[in-house]
Design a protein around this motif. Structure first.
Motif, PDB file in Angstrom:
ATOM      1  N   ASP A  92      -0.454  68.863  26.980  1.00  0.00           N
ATOM      2  CA  ASP A  92      -1.598  68.037  26.633  1.00  0.00           C
ATOM      3  C   ASP A  92      -2.367  68.716  25.498  1.00  0.00           C
ATOM      4  OD1 ASP A  92      -3.545  66.108  26.606  1.00  0.00           O
ATOM      5  OD2 ASP A  92      -4.683  66.975  28.265  1.00  0.00           O
ATOM      6  N   TRP A  94      -3.699  68.464  21.196  1.00  0.00           N
ATOM      7  CA  TRP A  94      -4.129  67.491  20.188  1.00  0.00           C
ATOM      8  C   TRP A  94      -2.939  66.882  19.467  1.00  0.00           C
ATOM      9  CZ3 TRP A  94      -3.467  67.371  14.872  1.00  0.00           C
ATOM     10  CH2 TRP A  94      -4.230  66.427  14.178  1.00  0.00           C
ATOM     11  N   ARG A  96       0.370  66.847  20.319  1.00  0.00           N
ATOM     12  CA  ARG A  96       1.314  66.128  21.174  1.00  0.00           C
ATOM     13  C   ARG A  96       0.774  64.751  21.536  1.00  0.00           C
ATOM     14  NH1 ARG A  96       6.204  68.173  20.242  1.00  0.00           N
ATOM     15  NH2 ARG A  96       6.264  70.419  20.600  1.00  0.00           N
ATOM     16  N   ASN A  97      -0.523  64.649  21.670  1.00  0.00           N
ATOM     17  CA  ASN A  97      -1.100  63.335  21.929  1.00  0.00           C
ATOM     18  C   ASN A  97      -1.017  62.435  20.702  1.00  0.00           C
ATOM     19  OD1 ASN A  97      -1.811  63.926  24.600  1.00  0.00           O
ATOM     20  ND2 ASN A  97      -3.755  64.848  23.978  1.00  0.00           N
ATOM     21  N   PRO A 100       3.927  62.481  20.083  1.00  0.00           N
ATOM     22  CA  PRO A 100       4.590  63.013  21.289  1.00  0.00           C
ATOM     23  C   PRO A 100       6.018  63.498  21.074  1.00  0.00           C
ATOM     24  CG  PRO A 100       3.472  60.924  21.737  1.00  0.00           C
ATOM     25  CD  PRO A 100       3.464  61.101  20.258  1.00  0.00           C
TER      26      PRO A 100
END
Length: 718
Positions: A92, A94, A96-97, A100
Motif C-alpha cells: 500500500d 503511493w 502502487r496505488n 498497481p
C-alpha cells in the motif's frame, strides 16, 4: 544479506534484528531507529559519527547483554522491528496505488555519485546529495526504482587546509567493512558479474549492493585480482585525473552498469540518466537493439521511447566533452564493442556548433532520450536557450525541455527538535500525510517561543560540534594552535550566524562579502549586534581559482581584525552539512545569475526554519515569497553584477536582517524573526521536498514513458 564483519554472532538473540536495521539505510531517516542506536550507547553513537555498523562492531558485549533485558530499550526495539516488517510487507504505497502493475526495478536510475551517509563517501557535492535524496524518496513512495553507480574505494578526497589557507587533498579512509555494502558474486561464485573492453583489455566488473529502504542500489567495482593492475585503480577516486581516466570511469558506469543489471536479471522499463556522466548507458542499450538486428533509426526510436535525461548545470565546464582520439586511446574503438560504426557513434555526440571531433556527453544524452528536463524553472529556461542549437528550426521557448525543480528528503534533513515540535502541533502522524491540504499552512500558528527554543538548541549543538571538531583536529593534525581561530572556536551562540557551505567554484562567489572588508568588519565586530559567518566547502582538486577563493576566505577567518567571527570548517561532508543547515540563523547563497541550476542547500536550511538570503537564481527564483527570506534583485544589464550583488547583500544585512534578528520581546524571543522562520518551513515543506520531486518524475516522466505516451519531438541525430 551478508552481515558486515564483526557483527555476526555478537548480538543476543533477543535483539538480533539490530543487524537488519543497521544494514538498510532506512534507519538514517527513521527517528525511532536513530533513537534506538543512540540508546544503545550515546557516546559511541557520537564518536562513530552515527554509523550503526561501526557501532555494533565496537559496542561492549556487556552493554549488548544489558540492552537485551532492559524494558525501555526492548520496547523501542520492538517498535522499530514492527515498522521494518511493515515496510517490507506492505504493498500500500503511493506509487502502487497509482500504478498497481509496475514490475520491480521498473525504473533504472544511473548517476556518477550518490550522497547517502557520510560512512559511504562516494559523492562530491550537490549532484550526489540530490541523487541520494531521489532514491530515499523513491523508497518512501514505493516507486520501483533500482540505482546504479560507482564504488570509489578512496572516495572524493579529504580536505586539509594549511595555515596559509591552501587546500590539500588526501585519500579518504574508506573501509567497506564498516558500511552496509554487500559484495555480490557471479553465478559460479566469481567476484564479477560483467566485463567491458578497455584499452584493449577485458576489464571485469564486480558489484556491491546497498539497500536504501525499498530501493536496491548497485555500485560497480574494478579492484579485482582478475584485472590488470592499471584497471584495478580505475574507480579508486571520484572525478580524479584527466579526461582519459574520466572517460574510462564513465564507460564502466554506463556500459558496465547496463551489463550488471542484465546479469542480475533486472529488466527496467524506464532508464533515467542523471547528468551526462552516465550517457554511455544509452549507447550500450542502442547497441543492444542494433545487435538484435534492429535498423539504426528504429533502434534510436525505441531507445528514446524508454529513456529520461536530467541535466543539472548551465555552466559549460560542467558538461563532459571528450576528444575522439582521447576516447580511442583510453578505451579503444568503443563503437565496435556496442555494434556501431565510428561515424554513427560520433554523430550522436557531435555538437552542431563546435569541434566535430569531440564527443559531447550531454548532446548524446539529449539526442537519445525521449524526455529531457532541467532542475528548476529558471534552469529550464536557460537550458532551452543553451541547447536550442539542437533544434535549429525552433525558437528557444519551443525547445521540448521541461523541468522538475529539485527537492530535499525531509526526514533526512529536518532536525529532530523541529520534527518533535511539529508532532505536537500537527499531530504525530503528520509525516505520513505531508500532502494533506492545509497542513503546512498550520506551521504559522506554532508557538513562537517553542520554535525559537528548538532553534537555539540546534545552534548550541552546532557550536558544540565545532568545538569538538577543532579539539580533535588540533590533537590529530594541526601543528599550530592558530588553526583554532580559523576553525570557529571563538564563535558565540548568541551572535547572528550566517552559513555559507557549498563547492568552492568561482560562480558561487564565496568571497563576495569580502569585496568591502571594512564594511564587513563593522558588521561582524559590532558589540551590540555582532554577526558571524561560517564557511565550509571544497574546491575541486583541479580548480585552482576555487582554491584561491578558499584561501582568501581562510585568510579573513584568521585575521584578528574580525575578532574570530569568520570561520572556515574543514572537510565539508554530510555529517557537517546536517549541523550547518540546522544550526545557523541565515543561509547565504550568492551564485552569479544565471549559473546556479537549483541549489538545494537552502531548501534543507529552510526545513529547519533557517531563512535564506540569495540571488534570483535556481530554486530561490521560484521559492522566495517575500516572507521566507531575502532576495537580492538582479543587476541592470549595464552594471557590474558582482559589485551590485555585494552592495545589495550588505545593505540587506544592515537594514533588514540584523535589526530583525536583534529585535526581541520581553521574553527574549525575536518574534518578527521567528515569523520568517515559520514561513521558511511552510514554503520548503509544501513545495521543495524530494517527495514532491519524485511525484512529478513519476507522473510526468516515468509513467508516460512506461505507457509510451506523448513522446516529444526530438532533435536530429546529425
Amino acid at each position: 544479506m551478508t552481515q558486515p564483519s564483526g557483527i555476526a554472532g555478537r548480538l543476543p538473540k533477543r535483539i538480533h534484528g539490530l543487524v537488519d536495521v543497521a544494514t538498510n539505510l532506512t534507519w538514517s531517516w527513521k527517528r525511532n531507529a536513530r533513537d534506538l542506536f543512540r540508546a544503545l550507547d550515546p557516546t559511541l553513537w557520537r564518536l562513530t559519527r552515527h554509523n550503526p555498523v561501526t557501532m555494533l562492531q565496537q559496542v561492549a558485549d556487556e552493554r549488548l547483554e544489558a540492552c537485551a533485558t532492559e524494558s525501555a530499550f526492548l520496547a523501542l526495539y520492538d517498535d522499530v522491528m514492527t515498522e521494518v516488517e511493515h515496510e517490507r510487507s506492505t504493498r500500500d504505497t503511493w506509487f502502487r496505488n497509482l500504478e498497481p502493475g509496475s514490475p520491480e526495478g521498473a525504473v533504472a536510475y544511473f548517476s556518477a555519485e550518490y550522497a547517502l551517509h557520510n560512512a559511504v563517501p562516494i559523492y562530491s557535492g550537490g549532484l550526489g546529495v540530490l541523487a541520494g535524496d531521489h532514491c530515499k524518496a523513491a523508497s518512501d513512495l514505493g516507486i520501483p526504482l533500482v540505482a546504479v553507480g560507482l564504488l570509489y574505494t578512496r572516495g572524493y578526497f579529504d580536505q586539509r587546509v594549511r595555515l596559509d589557507g591552501w587546500q590539500e587533498d588526501s585519500d579518504v579512509d574508506f573501509d567497506p567493512a564498516t558500511t552496509p555494502l554487500e559484495r555480490l558474486s557471479g553465478p559460479n561464485g566469481e567476484p564479477f558479474l560483467a566485463n567491458v573492453r578497455n584499452d584493449g583489455r577485458v576489464v571485469y566488473i564486480g558489484a556491491w549492493r546497498l539497500t536504501v529502504g525499498r530501493v536496491p542500489m548497485y555500485f560497480l567495482d574494478t579492484d579485482l585480482e582478475e584485472n590488470h593492475a592499471a584497471d584495478r585503480e580505475l574507480l579508486h577516486k571520484l572525478y580524479a585525473g584527466g579526461p582519459g581516466l574520466r572517460v574510462r570511469q564513465e564507460w564502466i558506469l554506463g556500459v558496465g552498469g547496463v551489463r550488471v543489471l542484465r546479469a542480475l536479471g533486472i529488466e527496467p522499463v524506464v532508464w533515467h540518466v542523471n547528468e551526462g556522466h552516465a550517457a554511455f548507458m544509452l549507447l550500450e542499450r542502442l547497441g543492444e537493439f542494433v545487435s538484435r538486428g534492429t535498423p539504426f533509426d528504429q533502434a534510436i526510436a525505441r531507445l528514446r521511447a524508454t529513456s529520461v535525461f536530467t541535466t543539472h548545470t548551465p555552466v559549460p565546464a560542467g558538461h563532459d566533452v571528450f576528444e575522439v582520439d582521447q576516447i580511442e586511446r583510453s578505451i579503444g574503438p568503443v563503437w565496435n564493442e556496442i555494434g556501431l560504426t565510428k561515424d554513427q557513434f560520433m554523430q550522436l555526440g557531435r555538437h552542431p556548433e563546435r569541434d566535430g571531433n569531440r564527443f559531447h556527453m550531454t548532446v548524446a544524452a539529449i539526442r537519445l532520450s525521449g524526455r529531457v528536463n532541467g532542475v528548476s524553472a529558471r534552469h529550464a529556461t536557460v537550458t532551452r536557450t543553451m541547447w536550442q542549437c539542437l533544434w535549429p528550426d525552433r525558437d528557444a521557448d519551443a525547445v521540448p525541455m521541461g523541468h522538475v525543480t529539485n527537492g530535499v528528503h525531509l526526514a533526512t534533513w529536518m532536525a529532530q527538535p523541529v520534527m518533535e515540535l511539529l508532532d505536537e502541533h500537527l499531530g504525530e502522524d503528520w509525516g505520513w500525510r505531508p500532502d494533506a491540504p492545509g497542513l503546512w499552512e498550520r506551521i504559522i500558528a506554532v508557538d513562537d517561543a517553542r520554535l525559537w527554543a528548538a532553534h537555539r538548541e540546534l545552534k548550541d549543538r552546532l557550536m558544540g560540534f565545532i568545538d569538538d571538531e577543532a579539539r580533535r583536529r588540533w590533537r590529530e593534525q594541526w601543528p599550530d594552535a592558530a588553526h583554532l581561530v580559523g576553525a570557529g572556536t571563538l564563535l558565540s551562540p548568541d551572535a547572528l550566524t550566517l552559513g555559507f557551505a557549498r563547492r568552492f567554484a568561482a560562480y558561487k562567489r564565496a568571497d563576495l562579502l569580502f569585496r568591502d572588508p571594512e564594511r564587513l568588519k563593522r558588521l561582524v565586530t559590532d558589540p551590540w549586534r555582532p554577526v558571524q559567518i561560517i564557511f565550509a566547502g571544497k574546491a575541486h582538486p583541479a580548480d585552482e581559482e576555487g582554491k584561491r577563493i578558499l584561501q582568501r576566505v581562510y585568510a579573513f577567518a584568521r585575521d584578528p581584525q574580525f575578532e574570530g567571527r569568520i570561520a572556515f570548517l574543514e572537510d565539508y561532508e554530510l555529517h557537517l552539512a546536517h549541523r550547518l543547515v540546522q544550526g545557523v540563523d541565515v543561509w547565504v547563497n550568492l551564485p552569479r545569475v544565471p549559473l546556479e541550476a537549483c541549489g538545494t542547500s537552502g531548501m534543507k536550511a529552510a526545513l529547519n526554519g533557517v531563512p535564506q538570503i540569495g540571488t534570483n537564481d535556481g530554486w530561490w527564483a521560484e521559492g522566495w515569497t517575500g516572507e521566507n527570506g531575502w532576495l537580492i534583485q538582479e543587476a541592470p544589464p549595464d552594471r557590474d553584477a558582482d559589485a551590485w550583488d555585494a552592495e545589495h547583500c550588505c545593505s540587506t544585512l544592515e537594514q533588514d536582517v540584523i535589526p530583525l534578528f536583534y529585535e526581541r520581546d520581553r521574553h527574549g524571543v525575536p518574534v518578527g524573526w521567528v515569523r520568517r522562520m515559520k514561513h521558511a518551513i511552510h514554503v520548503a515543506g509544501r513545495q521543495f521536498t524530494a517527495r514532491r520531486m519524485l511525484q512529478e518524475y513519476a507522473t510526468d516522466y516515468y509513467l508516460p514513458t512506461i505507457h509510451r505516451e506523448n513522446q516529444v519531438d526530438l532533435p536530429p541525430t546529425a
